[in-house]
Design a protein around this motif. Structure first.
Motif, PDB file in Angstrom:
ATOM      1  N   ASP A   1       0.991  -1.193   0.116  1.00 22.72           N
ATOM      2  CA  ASP A   1      -0.130  -0.092   0.116  1.00 22.72           C
ATOM      3  C   ASP A   1       0.975   1.205   0.149  1.00 22.72           C
ATOM      4  O   ASP A   1       2.121   1.205   0.383  1.00 22.72           O
TER       5      ASP A   1
ATOM      6  N   HIS B   1       0.207   5.799   0.627  1.00 22.41           N
ATOM      7  CA  HIS B   1      -0.675   6.742   0.802  1.00 22.41           C
ATOM      8  C   HIS B   1       0.238   8.034   0.766  1.00 22.41           C
ATOM      9  O   HIS B   1       1.387   8.180   1.126  1.00 22.41           O
TER      10      HIS B   1
ATOM     11  N   HIS C   1      -3.192  -1.508   6.195  1.00 20.98           N
ATOM     12  CA  HIS C   1      -3.786  -1.886   4.874  1.00 20.98           C
ATOM     13  C   HIS C   1      -2.953  -2.980   4.097  1.00 20.98           C
ATOM     14  O   HIS C   1      -3.657  -3.949   3.667  1.00 20.98           O
TER      15      HIS C   1
HETATM   16 MG    MG Z   1      -4.646   2.169   1.759  1.00 21.09          MG
END
Ligand code: MG
Length: 160
Positions: free
Chosen positions: A10, A12, A44
């Motif tokens: 993941d 971000h 995540h």
């Molecule tokens: Mg995420």
């Protein structure tokens, strides 16, 4: 004993005006991770690793970012639901390994807390969870502090 492995990834964006959550721990920093939830990229990635081990798709299918139910939700809640799914499919979690790539802030003082938090949510011993923190050597978007990325792998085993 039947074992299965899963991988998760993941990323971000780091933005102003958000609190920074990584591995379920609030970390003091001038920016936080942008997201529909709290933006916790490590959690995540761990969710996706567990879903991968189960061959149950990905976090976006299970927790759609269009669903207002997940707006600003603590990602540890999503991890708890994922852990319950592992159990309901007849598996236990053997171990989790992970990498956080963050140029800033320095995460090494928080690694132990992250391990303990993830282990607590997954109801496993913290000796079964590992968190590695790396910079990106100043290279690219991660190195210029525009984002934080995480990888995780999970091994689960069938409970007989
Ligand atoms: Mg995420």
């Amino acid at each position: 004993m039947s074992h299965r492995i899963g991988i998760g990834y993941d990323i971000h964006r780091l933005v102003e005006g958000r609190k920074l959550f990584i591995g379920g721990i609030e970390i003091p920093y001038i920016k936080g991770l942008l997201g529909h939830s709290d933006g916790d990229a490590l959690i995540h990635a761990v969710c996706d690793a567990l879903l991968g081990a189960l061959a149950q798709g990905d976090i976006g299918e299970h927790f759609p970012d269009t669903d207002p139910k997940y707006h600003n939700v603590a990602s540890s809640e999503l991890l708890k639901i994922t852990a319950d799914l592992v159990k309901s499919k007849g598996y236990s979690i053997n171990n989790i390994d992970s990498v956080v790539i963050a140029q800033e802030p320095v995460l090494s003082p928080f690694k132990k807390q992250m391990r303990e938090k993830i282990a607590q949510v997954l109801q496993i011993d913290s000796s079964c969870v590992n968190v590695k923190a790396k910079t990106n050597e100043g290279l690219g978007e991660l190195g210029s502090r525009q984002a934080i990325a995480c990888y995780a792998v999970a091994v689960i085993y069938e409970v007989k």
